[in-house]
Design a protein around this motif. Structure first.
Motif, PDB file in Angstrom:
ATOM      1  N   VAL A  44      12.947   9.783  -5.441  1.00  0.00           N
ATOM      2  CA  VAL A  44      12.528   8.489  -5.979  1.00  0.00           C
ATOM      3  C   VAL A  44      11.288   7.971  -5.248  1.00  0.00           C
ATOM      4  CG1 VAL A  44      13.237   6.104  -6.380  1.00  0.00           C
ATOM      5  CG2 VAL A  44      14.877   7.952  -6.704  1.00  0.00           C
ATOM      6  N   ALA A  45      11.202   8.259  -3.944  1.00  0.00           N
ATOM      7  CA  ALA A  45      10.048   7.784  -3.172  1.00  0.00           C
ATOM      8  C   ALA A  45       8.744   8.428  -3.613  1.00  0.00           C
ATOM      9  CB  ALA A  45      10.281   8.044  -1.680  1.00  0.00           C
ATOM     10  N   ARG A  46       8.805   9.560  -4.310  1.00  0.00           N
ATOM     11  CA  ARG A  46       7.587  10.203  -4.827  1.00  0.00           C
ATOM     12  C   ARG A  46       7.035   9.516  -6.065  1.00  0.00           C
ATOM     13  NH1 ARG A  46       8.387  16.304  -3.439  1.00  0.00           N
ATOM     14  NH2 ARG A  46      10.436  16.238  -2.497  1.00  0.00           N
ATOM     15  N   TRP A 199       1.316  -3.982 -17.348  1.00  0.00           N
ATOM     16  CA  TRP A 199       1.325  -4.389 -15.941  1.00  0.00           C
ATOM     17  C   TRP A 199       2.666  -4.108 -15.269  1.00  0.00           C
ATOM     18  CZ3 TRP A 199       4.970  -7.807 -14.243  1.00  0.00           C
ATOM     19  CH2 TRP A 199       5.597  -8.611 -15.191  1.00  0.00           C
ATOM     20  N   VAL A 200       3.724  -3.980 -16.068  1.00  0.00           N
ATOM     21  CA  VAL A 200       5.057  -3.779 -15.497  1.00  0.00           C
ATOM     22  C   VAL A 200       5.129  -2.437 -14.758  1.00  0.00           C
ATOM     23  CG1 VAL A 200       7.517  -3.540 -16.031  1.00  0.00           C
ATOM     24  CG2 VAL A 200       6.126  -5.232 -17.241  1.00  0.00           C
ATOM     25  N   ALA A 201       4.414  -1.433 -15.258  1.00  0.00           N
ATOM     26  CA  ALA A 201       4.457  -0.121 -14.607  1.00  0.00           C
ATOM     27  C   ALA A 201       3.881  -0.184 -13.193  1.00  0.00           C
ATOM     28  CB  ALA A 201       3.693   0.905 -15.451  1.00  0.00           C
ATOM     29  N   ILE A 202       2.747  -0.873 -13.041  1.00  0.00           N
ATOM     30  CA  ILE A 202       2.146  -1.001 -11.714  1.00  0.00           C
ATOM     31  C   ILE A 202       3.017  -1.863 -10.812  1.00  0.00           C
ATOM     32  CG2 ILE A 202       0.215  -2.054 -10.473  1.00  0.00           C
ATOM     33  CD1 ILE A 202      -0.513   0.613 -11.535  1.00  0.00           C
ATOM     34  N   ALA A 203       3.571  -2.930 -11.358  1.00  0.00           N
ATOM     35  CA  ALA A 203       4.473  -3.771 -10.565  1.00  0.00           C
ATOM     36  C   ALA A 203       5.702  -2.983 -10.129  1.00  0.00           C
ATOM     37  CB  ALA A 203       4.892  -5.004 -11.375  1.00  0.00           C
ATOM     38  N   GLY A 204       6.219  -2.147 -11.038  1.00  0.00           N
ATOM     39  CA  GLY A 204       7.355  -1.305 -10.686  1.00  0.00           C
ATOM     40  C   GLY A 204       7.014  -0.315  -9.588  1.00  0.00           C
ATOM     41  N   ALA A 205       5.811   0.247  -9.648  1.00  0.00           N
ATOM     42  CA  ALA A 205       5.385   1.177  -8.598  1.00  0.00           C
ATOM     43  C   ALA A 205       5.298   0.461  -7.247  1.00  0.00           C
ATOM     44  CB  ALA A 205       4.030   1.785  -8.959  1.00  0.00           C
ATOM     45  N   ALA A 206       4.857  -0.804  -7.267  1.00  0.00           N
ATOM     46  CA  ALA A 206       4.786  -1.576  -6.024  1.00  0.00           C
ATOM     47  C   ALA A 206       6.177  -1.775  -5.427  1.00  0.00           C
ATOM     48  CB  ALA A 206       4.118  -2.927  -6.281  1.00  0.00           C
ATOM     49  N   VAL A 207       7.154  -2.102  -6.275  1.00  0.00           N
ATOM     50  CA  VAL A 207       8.523  -2.312  -5.795  1.00  0.00           C
ATOM     51  C   VAL A 207       9.112  -1.012  -5.266  1.00  0.00           C
ATOM     52  CG1 VAL A 207      10.861  -2.940  -6.492  1.00  0.00           C
ATOM     53  CG2 VAL A 207       8.917  -4.278  -7.318  1.00  0.00           C
ATOM     54  N   LEU A 208       8.910   0.080  -6.000  1.00  0.00           N
ATOM     55  CA  LEU A 208       9.425   1.379  -5.551  1.00  0.00           C
ATOM     56  C   LEU A 208       8.822   1.779  -4.207  1.00  0.00           C
ATOM     57  CD1 LEU A 208       9.396   3.416  -8.900  1.00  0.00           C
ATOM     58  CD2 LEU A 208      11.408   2.630  -7.632  1.00  0.00           C
ATOM     59  N   THR A 209       7.534   1.508  -4.044  1.00  0.00           N
ATOM     60  CA  THR A 209       6.880   1.835  -2.779  1.00  0.00           C
ATOM     61  C   THR A 209       7.469   1.015  -1.638  1.00  0.00           C
ATOM     62  OG1 THR A 209       4.816   2.403  -3.899  1.00  0.00           O
ATOM     63  CG2 THR A 209       4.671   1.881  -1.561  1.00  0.00           C
ATOM     64  N   PHE A 210       7.616  -0.274  -1.862  1.00  0.00           N
ATOM     65  CA  PHE A 210       8.131  -1.159  -0.819  1.00  0.00           C
ATOM     66  C   PHE A 210       9.548  -0.750  -0.393  1.00  0.00           C
ATOM     67  CE2 PHE A 210      10.426  -4.974   0.562  1.00  0.00           C
ATOM     68  CZ  PHE A 210       9.607  -5.394   1.593  1.00  0.00           C
ATOM     69  N   VAL A 211      10.395  -0.423  -1.374  1.00  0.00           N
ATOM     70  CA  VAL A 211      11.800  -0.136  -1.057  1.00  0.00           C
ATOM     71  C   VAL A 211      11.998   1.313  -0.636  1.00  0.00           C
ATOM     72  CG1 VAL A 211      14.152  -0.070  -1.975  1.00  0.00           C
ATOM     73  CG2 VAL A 211      12.622  -1.954  -2.602  1.00  0.00           C
ATOM     74  N   PHE A 212      11.582   2.248  -1.484  1.00  0.00           N
ATOM     75  CA  PHE A 212      11.979   3.640  -1.278  1.00  0.00           C
ATOM     76  C   PHE A 212      11.059   4.381  -0.312  1.00  0.00           C
ATOM     77  CE2 PHE A 212      14.228   2.538  -5.138  1.00  0.00           C
ATOM     78  CZ  PHE A 212      15.470   3.122  -4.918  1.00  0.00           C
ATOM     79  N   VAL A 213       9.772   4.096  -0.330  1.00  0.00           N
ATOM     80  CA  VAL A 213       8.905   4.747   0.653  1.00  0.00           C
ATOM     81  C   VAL A 213       9.239   4.260   2.062  1.00  0.00           C
ATOM     82  CG1 VAL A 213       6.522   5.010   1.448  1.00  0.00           C
ATOM     83  CG2 VAL A 213       7.051   5.189  -0.996  1.00  0.00           C
ATOM     84  N   THR A 214       9.531   2.981   2.181  1.00  0.00           N
ATOM     85  CA  THR A 214       9.944   2.467   3.494  1.00  0.00           C
ATOM     86  C   THR A 214      11.248   3.112   3.939  1.00  0.00           C
ATOM     87  OG1 THR A 214       8.859   0.346   3.030  1.00  0.00           O
ATOM     88  CG2 THR A 214      10.478   0.394   4.805  1.00  0.00           C
ATOM     89  N   ALA A 215      12.204   3.241   3.008  1.00  0.00           N
ATOM     90  CA  ALA A 215      13.478   3.883   3.352  1.00  0.00           C
ATOM     91  C   ALA A 215      13.260   5.349   3.736  1.00  0.00           C
ATOM     92  CB  ALA A 215      14.446   3.778   2.180  1.00  0.00           C
ATOM     93  N   PHE A 216      12.367   6.027   3.027  1.00  0.00           N
ATOM     94  CA  PHE A 216      12.055   7.423   3.362  1.00  0.00           C
ATOM     95  C   PHE A 216      11.433   7.505   4.755  1.00  0.00           C
ATOM     96  CE2 PHE A 216       8.887  10.835   3.495  1.00  0.00           C
ATOM     97  CZ  PHE A 216       9.675  11.950   3.202  1.00  0.00           C
ATOM     98  N   ALA A 217      10.528   6.590   5.044  1.00  0.00           N
ATOM     99  CA  ALA A 217       9.874   6.594   6.351  1.00  0.00           C
ATOM    100  C   ALA A 217      10.877   6.376   7.475  1.00  0.00           C
ATOM    101  CB  ALA A 217       8.792   5.518   6.398  1.00  0.00           C
ATOM    102  N   LEU A 218      11.866   5.509   7.246  1.00  0.00           N
ATOM    103  CA  LEU A 218      12.831   5.166   8.283  1.00  0.00           C
ATOM    104  C   LEU A 218      14.035   6.098   8.303  1.00  0.00           C
ATOM    105  CD1 LEU A 218      12.797   1.266   7.933  1.00  0.00           C
ATOM    106  CD2 LEU A 218      11.588   2.683   9.613  1.00  0.00           C
ATOM    107  N   HIS A 219      14.108   7.029   7.358  1.00  0.00           N
ATOM    108  CA  HIS A 219      15.228   7.982   7.341  1.00  0.00           C
ATOM    109  C   HIS A 219      15.230   8.780   8.646  1.00  0.00           C
ATOM    110  CE1 HIS A 219      17.637  11.502   6.146  1.00  0.00           C
ATOM    111  NE2 HIS A 219      18.209  10.673   5.296  1.00  0.00           N
ATOM    112  N   PRO A 220      16.408   9.103   9.179  1.00  0.00           N
ATOM    113  CA  PRO A 220      16.458   9.818  10.461  1.00  0.00           C
ATOM    114  C   PRO A 220      15.658  11.109  10.511  1.00  0.00           C
ATOM    115  CG  PRO A 220      18.627   8.969   9.911  1.00  0.00           C
ATOM    116  CD  PRO A 220      17.754   8.695   8.727  1.00  0.00           C
ATOM    117  N   THR A 221      15.426  11.755   9.383  1.00  0.00           N
ATOM    118  CA  THR A 221      14.619  12.978   9.408  1.00  0.00           C
ATOM    119  C   THR A 221      13.170  12.694   9.772  1.00  0.00           C
ATOM    120  OG1 THR A 221      14.258  12.739   7.020  1.00  0.00           O
ATOM    121  CG2 THR A 221      16.020  14.222   7.715  1.00  0.00           C
ATOM    122  N   GLY A 222      12.774  11.416   9.732  1.00  0.00           N
ATOM    123  CA  GLY A 222      11.413  11.062  10.115  1.00  0.00           C
ATOM    124  C   GLY A 222      11.185  11.085  11.610  1.00  0.00           C
TER     125      GLY A 222
END
Length: 451
Positions: A44-46, A199-222
């Motif tokens: 999802v983070a991709r 505009w909803v697609a770009i807004a959705g990408a912003a939300v996905l980045t904020f939530v899932f990319v951050t979670a991926f970054a903080l995952h213990p494998t990082g």
């Protein structure tokens, strides 16, 4: 010090794993190490990265009424990625994924969130282009960084005599995930744009980045902390990244990106003739069916079917199908061509990433993978811009030939590719052995990928 049972690919000691129950025999050390939630999280983070170029294109075309301007903004995002992507990879190799991904991901989410307001406002076109560059430059490349993590874990959890097989399966999964995401991303953009608003697609990408990319970054494998029991290994010189065999792989991957951008933009132009251009992402998703299936199946191909031979074979299939796409003159013909194109693009992408893993210089894994990730997004952006100009100036019929030109570049790079001089150990084994100096940050969790 003797290796632990987990390091040898056997059953881990339950005490060593902090009181966790002993894993079932059907579980693989790779997913035991990554954790059950890792793979859906990384998938999802991709998505924001795959949605970025198409979302920018769709929004700018909808708000400012120019396919050419939309393509230029897509290209601007690609330029930003080209400039910053390898630098971010080098920073990750030096400082670790968490220290780089968290601030970059938050910045990218903020820029994506601001983009719809800037495009819909009175800002001049040059300001929109500048913001697109910044969005591309700050785009977190989760796919390449996920590969880097998994390769390091393979070096820690898989027995040496099975590492190459597991690496091949892992690269197949990762490439299938990338390929699926690069289909699903535009599909989501098309779905959201047609059902709600562009505009909803770009807004959705912003939300996905904020939530899932951050979670991926903080995952213990990082946490890739150096293993104090092993001497650190100095990274290979940067000049190793520009060796001819690896550069041909980067060029081939650029061709794949060009193919993605040319196909989606030409399809959008074709459908826009009757006012249904926002359906392009939906039809584009047809390509993902065969692509994902064959990408996952690439790991089952026999070893005697070499990576170089696979590149040339599936690249040629891609070229043949792209020629059929160029000759199509109806929606049905385009959909049929897209289905066949998927059979060529998936295994080709798997092969390119597998070759990159084998050719990656020691200590430069993240840089190598981000070079390929940047090549895909840059190619997609440049082709979106160029094909948009062709649609506006020469017409849709000429634009339909653009994917065939991109596929021809993929084949040409495959024909030019030559394996480097043989080394004492297999390159794939060298890579995982070099990265095994990183300590496994987790108790060790089951694999769909490659036990």
């Amino acid at each position: 010090m003797s290796a632990s049972p987990a390091d040898q690919g056997g059953t881990p000691d339950p005490q060593k794993h902090r009181g966790h129950d002993a894993p079932r025999l059907t579980e693989s050390p790779l997913v035991r190490s990554a954790g059950r939630a890792y793979f859906p999280l990384a998938f999802v983070a991709r998505l924001p990265f795959a949605m970025m170029v198409v979302g920018v294109l769709t929004l700018v075309v909808a708000e400012r009424g120019s396919v050419t301007l939309g393509g230029l903004n897509s290209a601007a995002a690609g330029i930003g990625t080209a400039l910053a992507g390898p630098l971010l990879g080098a920073a990750v190799d030096r400082f670790g994924q968490r220290r780089v991904l968290v601030p970059v991901g938050l910045l990218n989410a903020a820029l994506l969130g601001a983009f719809p307001f800037v495009v819909a406002g009175t800002a001049p076109d040059v300001a929109v282009l500048a913001l697109s560059v910044l969005i591309g430059a700050s785009a977190p490349q989760v796919g390449p960084l996920s590969r880097t993590r998994l390769v390091a874990l393979i070096g820690r959890t898989i027995a040496p005599n099975r590492r190459e097989k597991v690496l091949s399966g892992t690269m197949a999964y990762e490439s299938a995930a990338d390929e699926t995401v690069f289909i699903v991303g535009p599909f989501l953009v098309g779905l959201l744009a047609s059902a709600i608003a562009p505009w909803v697609a770009i807004a959705g990408a912003a939300v996905l980045t904020f939530v899932f990319v951050t979670a991926f970054a903080l995952h213990p494998t990082g946490r890739v902390d150096p293993d104090p029991e092993k001497a650190p290994q100095a990274p290979a010189p940067a000049r190793e990244l520009v060796r001819f065999p690896l550069l041909t792989v980067v060029v081939g991957t650029l061709g794949v990106g060009l193919f993605f951008g040319a196909t989606l933009t030409s399809l959008t132009g074709f459908l826009a003739q009757d006012g249904t251009g926002d359906r392009a992402g939906l039809l584009y998703g047809v390509m993902g069916i065969g692509s994902a299936v064959l990408a996952l199946g690439a790991a089952a191909l026999p070893a005697r079917f070499t990576l170089r031979a696979r590149w040339r074979t599936f690249g040629s299939l891609l070229l043949a199908a792209a020629i059929g796409y160029a000759c199509a003159r109806s929606v049905g013909g385009l959909v049929l061509a897209l289905a066949v194109l998927g059979l060529g693009i998936g295994p080709t992408l798997v092969t390119l990433y597998s070759l990159a893993a084998r050719l990656s210089p020691a200590g430069r894994s993240a840089t190598t993978m981000t070079m390929l990730g940047s090549a895909v997004i840059v190619g997609q952006a440049l082709a979106s811009a160029g094909t948009g100009v062709v649609v506006d100036s020469l017409g849709v019929t000429a634009a339909l030939a653009a994917p065939a030109l991109a596929a021809a570049l993929v084949v040409a790079a495959g024909l030019a590719h030559r394996a480097p001089a043989p080394r004492p150990a297999a390159p794939a084994r060298e890579l995982v052995d070099a990265l095994s100096r990183y300590r496994d940050p987790l108790p060790s969790p089951s694999s769909v990928i490659g036990s």
